[in-house]
Design an enzyme around this catalytic site. Structure first.
Site, PDB file in Angstrom:
ATOM      1  N   SER A   1       1.383   4.952  -2.983  1.00 60.14           N
ATOM      2  CA  SER A   1       1.854   4.384  -1.713  1.00 60.14           C
ATOM      3  C   SER A   1       1.841   5.380  -0.566  1.00 60.14           C
ATOM      4  O   SER A   1       1.915   4.986   0.592  1.00 60.14           O
ATOM      5  CB  SER A   1       3.273   3.826  -1.880  1.00 60.14           C
ATOM      6  OG  SER A   1       4.214   4.870  -2.061  1.00 60.14           O
TER       7      SER A   1
ATOM      8  N   LYS B   1       8.753   7.932   1.083  1.00 63.05           N
ATOM      9  CA  LYS B   1       8.009   7.322   2.182  1.00 63.05           C
ATOM     10  C   LYS B   1       8.089   8.228   3.401  1.00 63.05           C
ATOM     11  O   LYS B   1       8.799   9.226   3.426  1.00 63.05           O
ATOM     12  CB  LYS B   1       8.572   5.941   2.548  1.00 63.05           C
ATOM     13  CG  LYS B   1       8.711   4.952   1.399  1.00 63.05           C
ATOM     14  CD  LYS B   1       7.370   4.463   0.880  1.00 63.05           C
ATOM     15  CE  LYS B   1       7.574   3.451  -0.260  1.00 63.05           C
ATOM     16  NZ  LYS B   1       6.286   3.037  -0.872  1.00 63.05           N
TER      17      LYS B   1
END
Length: 222
Positions: A35, A89
């Protein structure tokens, strides 16, 4: 039992101290998914500074002291507000920001991101398979990073605009079309932020026989 504890007290103290160190000062975080490609690859182990923003009571989310503020562009680890899973993230919007995505172009406070260094690549997805991807340098509000886009049908390329609430943050993966981030799990409260990722400790290609990636060892994250 008492004799065993006495004979092994040295190693037990070491284990306790190591646990306290990892839960309060610094930690290492294995990354199992893509991701954050191309910045972080599957199989990277990143070093997390738990003192970047807060001094927390070990084994809890309770802050004992405020040490700094998360900034746009930081790569952070946090507990998902949806199910508690630890995620990594990029922080793209801070409290009070207006964040929006239009056809995968990011807007912060109505300022559109600029994209340069456009490159077409073939991304490995395992078992000898590849998918075409587009990598670019994204620059918005003084924050620069490499991101990539994939040709998938269920991507969330339009979002918002929304205002980031007080004491909460908006996170996105650099692999924009393969990341379950704040577009799906919502804003991330500050007390769920664990720390800031700064360097890659070690790395192994988990999709190709766990071959070590020596060139990524000790690499800084940007």
């Amino acid at each position: 039992m008492r004799k065993w504890l006495k004979d092994n007290r040295g190693i037990l103290v070491f284990i306790v101290c190591l646990g306290l160190f990892r839960t309060a000062i610094a930690d290492w975080n294995p990354v199992p998914t893509g991701s954050m490609r191309p910045t972080i690859l599957e199989g990277d182990v990143v070093l997390v500074n738990r003192l970047a923003y807060d001094l927390k009571l070990p084994l809890t989310d309770f802050s004992l002291a405020h040490l700094g503020d998360p900034q746009r562009g930081d790569i952070v680890t946090f507990s998902s507000p949806k199910d508690g899973t630890r995620l990594i993230k990029r922080l793209v919007a801070i409290p009070g920001d207006i964040v929006e995505l239009r056809n995968n172009r990011l807007y912060i406070n109505h300022q559109a991101a600029e994209y340069s260094n456009i490159t077409e690549v073939r991304e490995p997805i395992g078992h000898g398979r590849f998918v075409n991807a587009t990598r670019v340098t994204e620059n918005v509000d003084g924050s620069r990073r490499s991101v990539q886009f994939l040709p998938v049908l269920d991507k969330k390329s339009n979002f918002g605009p929304v205002v980031v609430p007080d004491d909460e943050y908006f996170m996105m993966g650099d692999n924009r079309d393969d990341s379950k981030d704040s577009r799906y799990i919502g804003f991330v409260p500050r007390d769920l932020i664990i720390g800031r990722a700064g360097h890659i400790v070690v790395s192994a290609d988990i999709k190709h026989d766990w071959k070590p990636r020596f060139d990524r060892i000790a690499s800084p994250l940007r």
